[in-house]
Design an enzyme around this catalytic site. Structure first.
Site, PDB file in Angstrom:
ATOM      1  N   ALA A 282      -6.859  21.279  69.066  1.00 18.31           N
ATOM      2  CA  ALA A 282      -7.044  21.592  67.642  1.00 18.31           C
ATOM      3  C   ALA A 282      -5.888  21.073  66.795  1.00 18.31           C
ATOM      4  CB  ALA A 282      -7.194  23.098  67.450  1.00 18.31           C
TER       5      ALA A 282
ATOM      6  N   SER B 157      -0.077  21.733  74.002  1.00 18.80           N
ATOM      7  CA  SER B 157       0.611  21.168  75.168  1.00 18.80           C
ATOM      8  C   SER B 157       2.130  21.258  75.029  1.00 18.80           C
ATOM      9  CB  SER B 157       0.169  19.729  75.443  1.00 18.80           C
ATOM     10  OG  SER B 157       0.159  18.980  74.266  1.00 18.80           O
TER      11      SER B 157
ATOM     12  N   ASP C 284       6.531  18.067  67.770  1.00 22.16           N
ATOM     13  CA  ASP C 284       5.888  19.266  68.327  1.00 22.16           C
ATOM     14  C   ASP C 284       6.826  20.029  69.258  1.00 22.16           C
ATOM     15  OD1 ASP C 284       3.852  18.052  66.981  1.00 22.16           O
ATOM     16  OD2 ASP C 284       2.698  17.500  68.763  1.00 22.16           O
TER      17      ASP C 284
ATOM     18  N   SER D  54      -0.563  21.731  68.804  1.00 22.69           N
ATOM     19  CA  SER D  54       0.489  21.541  69.810  1.00 22.69           C
ATOM     20  C   SER D  54       0.430  22.529  70.966  1.00 22.69           C
ATOM     21  CB  SER D  54       1.881  21.622  69.179  1.00 22.69           C
ATOM     22  OG  SER D  54       2.017  20.627  68.245  1.00 22.69           O
TER      23      SER D  54
ATOM     24  N   THR E 174       5.002  10.391  60.863  1.00 21.24           N
ATOM     25  CA  THR E 174       6.309   9.866  60.479  1.00 21.24           C
ATOM     26  C   THR E 174       7.313   9.973  61.621  1.00 21.24           C
ATOM     27  OG1 THR E 174       6.736  12.051  59.553  1.00 21.24           O
ATOM     28  CG2 THR E 174       6.144  10.315  57.992  1.00 21.24           C
TER      29      THR E 174
HETATM   30  C1  GLA Z   1       0.890  14.567  67.287  1.00 19.32           C
HETATM   31  C2  GLA Z   1       2.174  14.096  67.960  1.00 19.32           C
HETATM   32  C3  GLA Z   1       3.362  14.262  67.013  1.00 19.32           C
HETATM   33  C4  GLA Z   1       3.076  13.611  65.656  1.00 19.32           C
HETATM   34  C5  GLA Z   1       1.733  14.061  65.120  1.00 19.32           C
HETATM   35  C6  GLA Z   1       1.346  13.331  63.856  1.00 19.32           C
HETATM   36  O1  GLA Z   1       0.946  15.951  67.050  1.00 19.32           O
HETATM   37  O2  GLA Z   1       2.401  14.837  69.121  1.00 19.32           O
HETATM   38  O3  GLA Z   1       4.513  13.726  67.611  1.00 19.32           O
HETATM   39  O4  GLA Z   1       3.159  12.221  65.739  1.00 19.32           O
HETATM   40  O5  GLA Z   1       0.700  13.873  66.057  1.00 19.32           O
HETATM   41  O6  GLA Z   1       2.209  13.649  62.812  1.00 19.32           O
END
Ligand code: GLA
Length: 388
Positions: A126, A131, A175, A129, A39
């Protein structure tokens, strides 16, 4: 590994490598997302929590305009790059700190050179986040050293720009924003259009269980971009009927239904996921606040089905884990978390049910795939901070 251990690990490794103690140690967490998937690039809502797994960076300034950074988890690989001009991208892990340096230079900041040692216990690939945690750690360290006084939300936007334009991954803002702005014990609802944030305390006695399928993301970059393009296609068609629409955030379920036949079937399903998911985020936030865990759980399961059937970013392993978790007494619901195509699911459960969930997931996963997921409880933790 406990946080204290990682702090000691980077501090000791810094001393050994640079023959001096670090000037500071920065911690930036990974995240799981409770709901609001795909989203954030549609101007919508997300509800992530920062977790107790993080990137740790021990750092000290130096005065020659260069950065030397050692990554303990990359077999002590060490990179040296300039920070008084744009460093050239090498395609490896150091593109994250280099991208942050580039984005700060673009903003007209003068960067100090650094020596740094980095480690992290956010699993790579995984969907937690890893990175973003590294980017936010470096941005925060440079902000502290340069005394720029950046707002944490600006710092997150700068890191997203680094990832989009320097690293070349077209991610949304979720993230980086949660790694920068998370709050212990809370989920953070973010409006990705206005960047407004609201914090919801996690109900007492409820555990956030993570089960890692151990399938590492495949094809995410290209599939992710395809999904983004499909969302944009939906907007451009719907705009002909509703000129005020600028993103799927603006579309109601009724409008989407009414123009179903104007959209290719796949594009309609992609848009339906986003439109319904935005509603689920708002409802889950409200239900968490009112401690209506049964309803939260149903919405999680609904969200997973939508990602599986309409958005098509799940894989069989994640479906198996979600279904198995939901079978356990005391588990309210589960869903894949992150971009999909591998990675983790989360389940919300009574603390007393965690042992049963772990045992059941191990048993089912072993029976179907002949392997074990990694299952653990994660504690909603704070966003980036200086720890020493
Ligand atoms: C990854 C992207 C986020 C988001 C998610 C899905 O983690 O880095 O920005 O779009 O996918 O919700």
């Amino acid at each position: 590994m406990s946080e204290h251990t990682l702090q000691k690990k980077v501090t000791d490794a810094f001393q050994a490598r640079f023959q001096q103690p670090p000037a500071m140690v920065v911690r930036a967490p990974g995240r799981v997302n409770l709901i609001g998937e795909h989203t954030d690039y549609n101007d919508g809502f997300v509800l992530p929590v920062a977790v107790d797994r993080a990137a740790w960076l021990a750092v000290a300034p130096r005065d020659d305009g260069w950065a030397t950074v050692r990554a303990l988890d990359m077999r002590n690989d060490e990179k040296t790059f300039p920070v008084d001009r744009t460093p050239s991208s090498g395609g490896g892990w150091s593109d994250y700190p280099q991208g942050v340096a580039w984005a700060m230079l673009e903003r007209g900041m003068t960067l100090t050179g650094i020596n740094g040692v980095l480690t992290s216990d956010v699993p790579v690939g995984a969907g937690m986040s890893s990175s973003a945690a590294v980017e936010v750690a470096f941005a925060y360290a440079w902000d502290q050293i340069g005394e720029f006084g950046m707002k944490l939300s600006d710092l997150a936007l700068l890191c997203q720009k680094a990832e989009n334009q320097y690293v070349g991954v077209n991610c949304g803002i979720m993230d980086q924003m949660i790694s920068a702005c998370g709050r212990a014990g809370h989920a953070m609802m973010l409006d990705t259009r206005t960047m407004e944030r609201a914090y919801f305390p996690m109900p007492q006695g409820i555990a956030v269980v993570v089960a890692d399928s151990m399938v590492r993301r495949q094809l995410t970059g290209s599939e992710y971009n395809v999904r983004r393009a499909q969302c944009e296609q939906a907007v451009s068609v719907l705009k002909e009927h509703y000129p005020d629409i600028t993103a799927l955030r603006d579309v109601t379920p009724e409008q989407l239904d009414q123009h179903r036949s104007d959209l290719p079937e796949v594009v309609h399903r992609r848009a339906r996921h986003v439109v319904t998911e935005n509603n689920r985020v708002l409802q889950v936030a409200r239900d968490l606040y009112e401690n209506r865990m049964d309803h939260v759980g149903q919405l999680l399961l609904e969200g997973h089905r939508s990602l599986r059937d309409d958005y098509e970013v799940s894989i069989a392993e994640l479906d198996t884990l979600v279904e198995a978790a939901a079978e356990v007494e005391g588990c309210y619901g589960a869903r894949l978390t992150g971009a999909g195509f591998g990675g983790c699911i989360i389940a919300l459960a009574d603390e007393g049910a965690v042992t049963d969930i772990e045992a059941h997931l191990n048993e089912v996963y072993d029976a179907v795939y002949g392997k074990q997921p990694t299952v653990y409880v994660t504690l909603p933790d704070n966003g980036v901070a200086r720890m020493a």
